[in-house]
Design a protein around this motif. Structure first.
Motif, short mmCIF file in Angstrom:
data_model
loop_
_atom_site.label_atom_id
_atom_site.label_comp_id
_atom_site.label_asym_id
_atom_site.label_seq_id
_atom_site.Cartn_x
_atom_site.Cartn_y
_atom_site.Cartn_z
N UNK A 48 7.89 -18.95 27.34
CA UNK A 48 6.55 -18.81 27.93
C UNK A 48 6.09 -20.12 28.58
N UNK A 49 6.32 -21.25 27.92
CA UNK A 49 5.88 -22.55 28.45
C UNK A 49 6.61 -22.91 29.74
N UNK A 50 7.84 -22.44 29.90
CA UNK A 50 8.63 -22.80 31.08
C UNK A 50 8.51 -21.76 32.19
N UNK A 51 7.70 -20.74 32.00
CA UNK A 51 7.45 -19.69 32.99
C UNK A 51 6.26 -20.11 33.82
N UNK A 58 1.80 -11.66 30.16
CA UNK A 58 0.76 -11.89 29.15
C UNK A 58 1.37 -11.98 27.75
N UNK A 59 2.39 -11.18 27.51
CA UNK A 59 3.09 -11.22 26.22
C UNK A 59 4.58 -11.18 26.49
N UNK A 60 5.32 -11.64 25.51
CA UNK A 60 6.78 -11.65 25.64
C UNK A 60 7.38 -11.41 24.26
N UNK A 61 8.21 -10.42 24.16
CA UNK A 61 8.92 -10.18 22.91
C UNK A 61 10.40 -10.01 23.24
N UNK A 62 11.23 -10.50 22.36
CA UNK A 62 12.68 -10.44 22.55
C UNK A 62 13.27 -9.39 21.63
N UNK A 63 14.31 -8.74 22.10
CA UNK A 63 15.02 -7.76 21.30
C UNK A 63 15.90 -8.51 20.29
N UNK A 64 15.62 -8.41 19.01
CA UNK A 64 16.39 -9.16 18.02
C UNK A 64 17.83 -8.66 17.85
#
Length: 124
Positions: A48-51, A58-64
Motif C-alpha cells: 500500500x505504501x509503495x502504490x 482503498x483496501x488490499x487483501x492477499x490470498x494466503x
C-alpha cells in the motif's frame, strides 16, 4: 546470508529488506522487486505504501493460499536516478490450489521527490 526472494542475487539485508523497512527505492526496478518480496511475505503495508496515491486501492487483501515461486525481470525502461517515470516488465510464477500460474505484467512507476511508486500495470 540468504539470497533475496526477488531473485536479484543479493542478500535480503542489502536488497529488499531496507525498502520494506521504509527506505526509498533508488530505482523503479528495485521498487518492483521489493513489491514482489512483499507479496511473498504478505506485507500489505509495503504494498500500500509503495502504490501511487492516485491509483492505490482503498483496501488490499492477499490470498494466503498463493505461494510465490520466482520472479523474472524481462525489461526495464527508464526508472533510474535521473528519471521521473519508468516501466518494468516481469513474469512472476506462483502456485494456487488450481495449479501453477504465471503473472506477466508491464508495470508503470512514477517518482515523486525521493520516492518511487507503483502506478499501474497491464497484462499483455
Amino acid at each position: 546470508m540468504e539470497g533475496c526472494v526477488c531473485g536479484s542475487g543479493r542478500p535480503s539485508a542489502r536488497c529488499c529488506d531496507p525498502l520494506l523497512a521504509g527506505r526509498p527505492a533508488p530505482a523503479a526496478e528495485r521498487l518492483m522487486r521489493s513489491r514482489y518480496t512483499a507479496f511473498v511475505r504478505g506485507d500489505v503495508d509495503h504494498l500500500r505504501a509503495s502504490w501511487h496515491p492516485s491509483t492505490r486501492p482503498a483496501t488490499l487483501s492477499l490470498d494466503p493460499h498463493v505461494v510465490w515461486e520466482g520472479l523474472t525481470v524481462l525489461r526495464t525502461e527508464r526508472g533510474g536516478l535521473l528519471d521521473d517515470d519508468g516501466v518494468v516488465e516481469f513474469r512472476a510464477r506462483c502456485r494456487r490450489a488450481s495449479g501453477p500460474e504465471v503473472l506477466h505484467e508491464v508495470s508503470r512507476f512514477r517518482r515523486e521527490g525521493r520516492d518511487w511508486f507503483y502506478l499501474d500495470g497491464v497484462h499483455p
